[in-house]
Design an enzyme around this catalytic site. Sequence first.
Site, mmCIF file in Angstrom:
data_model
loop_
_atom_site.group_PDB
_atom_site.id
_atom_site.type_symbol
_atom_site.label_atom_id
_atom_site.label_comp_id
_atom_site.label_asym_id
_atom_site.label_seq_id
_atom_site.Cartn_x
_atom_site.Cartn_y
_atom_site.Cartn_z
ATOM 1 C CG HIS A 519 -1.767 1.208 1.391
ATOM 2 N ND1 HIS A 519 -3.124 1.200 1.185
ATOM 3 C CD2 HIS A 519 -1.451 2.482 1.734
ATOM 4 C CE1 HIS A 519 -3.603 2.419 1.378
ATOM 5 N NE2 HIS A 519 -2.605 3.217 1.733
ATOM 6 C CD GLU A 520 1.354 3.553 3.773
ATOM 7 O OE1 GLU A 520 1.445 4.604 3.092
ATOM 8 O OE2 GLU A 520 0.386 3.309 4.515
ATOM 9 C CG HIS A 523 0.374 6.300 -0.793
ATOM 10 N ND1 HIS A 523 -0.703 6.869 -1.417
ATOM 11 C CD2 HIS A 523 -0.104 5.756 0.358
ATOM 12 C CE1 HIS A 523 -1.789 6.669 -0.671
ATOM 13 N NE2 HIS A 523 -1.451 5.993 0.408
HETATM 14 ZN ZN ZN Z 1 -2.715 5.375 1.985
#
Ligand code: ZN
Length: 739
Positions: A519-520, A523
């Site tokens: 997830h990170e 980003h």
């Molecule tokens: Zn996030």
Amino acid sequence: MRQFTLLVALAAPLAVHGHGLRRATPAAPQGAVLAASDDGSNPLLTDASLPPFAAIRPEHAKPAVEARLADGALRLAQMEARLAASLKESDKAVAYDDLVLPLEDMYDHVSAPWELVNHLKSVRDSPEYRSAVEALQPKVIAFWQNVSQSKPIYEALERLDKAEGASLPEARQRILQKELLDRKLGGVGLKGEDAAEFNQAQRHLSDLSTSFSNHLLDARNGWNMTVTDPAVVKGVPARTLAGAAAAAKKAGHADATAEKGPWVLTLDGPTLGPVITYAEDRALREKLLRASATLASSGKSDNMATVSQILEQRQLQASLLGYSDYAALSFASKMATKEGVHKLLDKLQATGRPAAQKEDKELEAFAQNLSKIGEIQPWDRSYYVEKLRRDRYGLDAEALRAYFTLPNVLQGLFSLSTRLFGVGFKEASAEESANSKWHADVMLYHVTRGGETIGHVLIDPYSRPAEKRAGAWLQPMISRKATANGVRLPSGAVVMNFPPPAADSPSLLSLGEVGTLFHEFGHGLQHVLTVQNETAVAGINGVEWDAVEVASQFMEYWVDFDKQTLLGMAKHYKTGEALPEAMYQQIVASREFRAGAMLLGQIYLGKVDLTLHEKFAKGEDTNAIEKGVADTVLIAKPLPEARPLCSFSHIFSGGYAAGYYSYQWSKVLSADAFSAFDEGGGLSDEAKARDIGQRLASTLLALGGGRAPAKVFRDFRGHDAGDPTALLRYSGLLPAGGK
Ligand code: ZN
């Protein structure tokens, strides 16, 4: 950052993790007149893509931030004088290059050291950093208030918009419109008493949000219990007990051990979750759950009044700006519309509730059958949910960790990124990275495309409770920018709280932690793979808040639904043995376990947030509003005394006010995006995956805030965003092939 997963019954508090996507635009001043302290002696005053973190100390904060603020004030005054002069000439338009570019430079220049200091406070917290930030914060806020309420700048922007707004390139149109909107929402149009009242509310809100998080931190830190009887902690995983024994040692029990105790239990996530899930002692679970459900709701750290005051001040600001309520104000800068979000949440609720009802009946029956406990209580839920999961799928979450070492998972993440987006990752040598690390465990990777470096990613993997904030986030360190000396490359930090390596094993991740890393990193990919050359729209900058989680949640789908990705990184840390097919099948089978309850938890949070920001009026009981939503949405009723608002940091001290729905909204888009790969067996077709991956890289990951997210989505997917079918299908809440 990741949405928050509730401890099943929702009686537990909402975990704290501050938002990691602050606007970070550290600086490369272009030919600027620099303040005296930019002489190289203060490492915070840097224009490098990789700031020299190893050299930065708390005492550098004040002089660096103040120097840049003073410099900023000077630039602002000069700019206002120049603009006022040209505004006097009635039809002289101000050129974009003379207005927006110097503004962006100023943002970059002034915010750089402040962002770095805040980053260090999150990962190397100390009383020195804390007091530096506290002392500087009011000055920083005052400066930005002056910038955002500058009348000459606003008028010049309006004139630019009128004269050539429509003929600017798309990204610049977006930057200009955002400047205008931000300033309107920042109160530039207000006069006299209204302006004073607005500014006072702004300062008040900043203090209130700080006290909200301080109360929560104090309440959490202020609670612990010492257990000496091994029978009481029976069932709690060894890893958690080791942490509890270490805490006991710190508290003065010099001979505490994981096996024999004593153990100090706290309400921190890494302790609370496992105790409530695994402790066989019902009274112990009850004690921790009651404490966490009522966290920061009484005594010196009571957040109830703070919550009401925050809502009051927000409504005041909204009405001063001419909005019916704060939610309407919030939606002015979002991708979704208020009506669209209500419709989406209602639709998801209509699908989620019957599923959750069924799941709950099963859980009740299972618990009665197993233990005859009478009515199932909030402190029983996580415990029996875990037992049911084990019973039904045979899956042992703790045993699964042995297959996911951090180095292998990182390798898997890198290969997936190469496979889909054609980018490479090269670890920097020890000498090369030494300067850029704020801690010895930090790793530095150069991101390459076609042999050329396009950015840098720093990874800070392990938990350091004494100095690092809980949770996981991406800190966009430096944003991509065209400068007189060429393109300044972007860099970002992926910050995690993984278990550190033990004496006899590397860092071993749970499946959830693997998802968090993906997830990170998603980003991070959007931040680094950008092609935008103006920081205001580079990477995640300028992306509407409710579209920011699309790239990150997209990456999570590869862990959950792409066998090649999961098996490629799952090797037993001792034997090197691949994940057995039977265990893989258990993971697949359990994927949809209690999907209805999970979805309802998120809908409840989204609706509580919206309702408070639409309906709250001074003097109303926020607790009654929250309970009203819980009654209509949730199947599993929380404890009557639970006060979840007191720890709902996302909306009271994060950036999610009237925006918590963003997670579900982004999920609709990311599920739809992932299904582009998945359709027609595409996951096993390498050429197809690469083609679609390239398309994603050149749209979602490249365009940043430079194009409206609805258009970016259509560019990639070929149809409009907003259909939740894919999301519901991946959650197992639609019959196969259902619409
Ligand atoms: Zn996030």
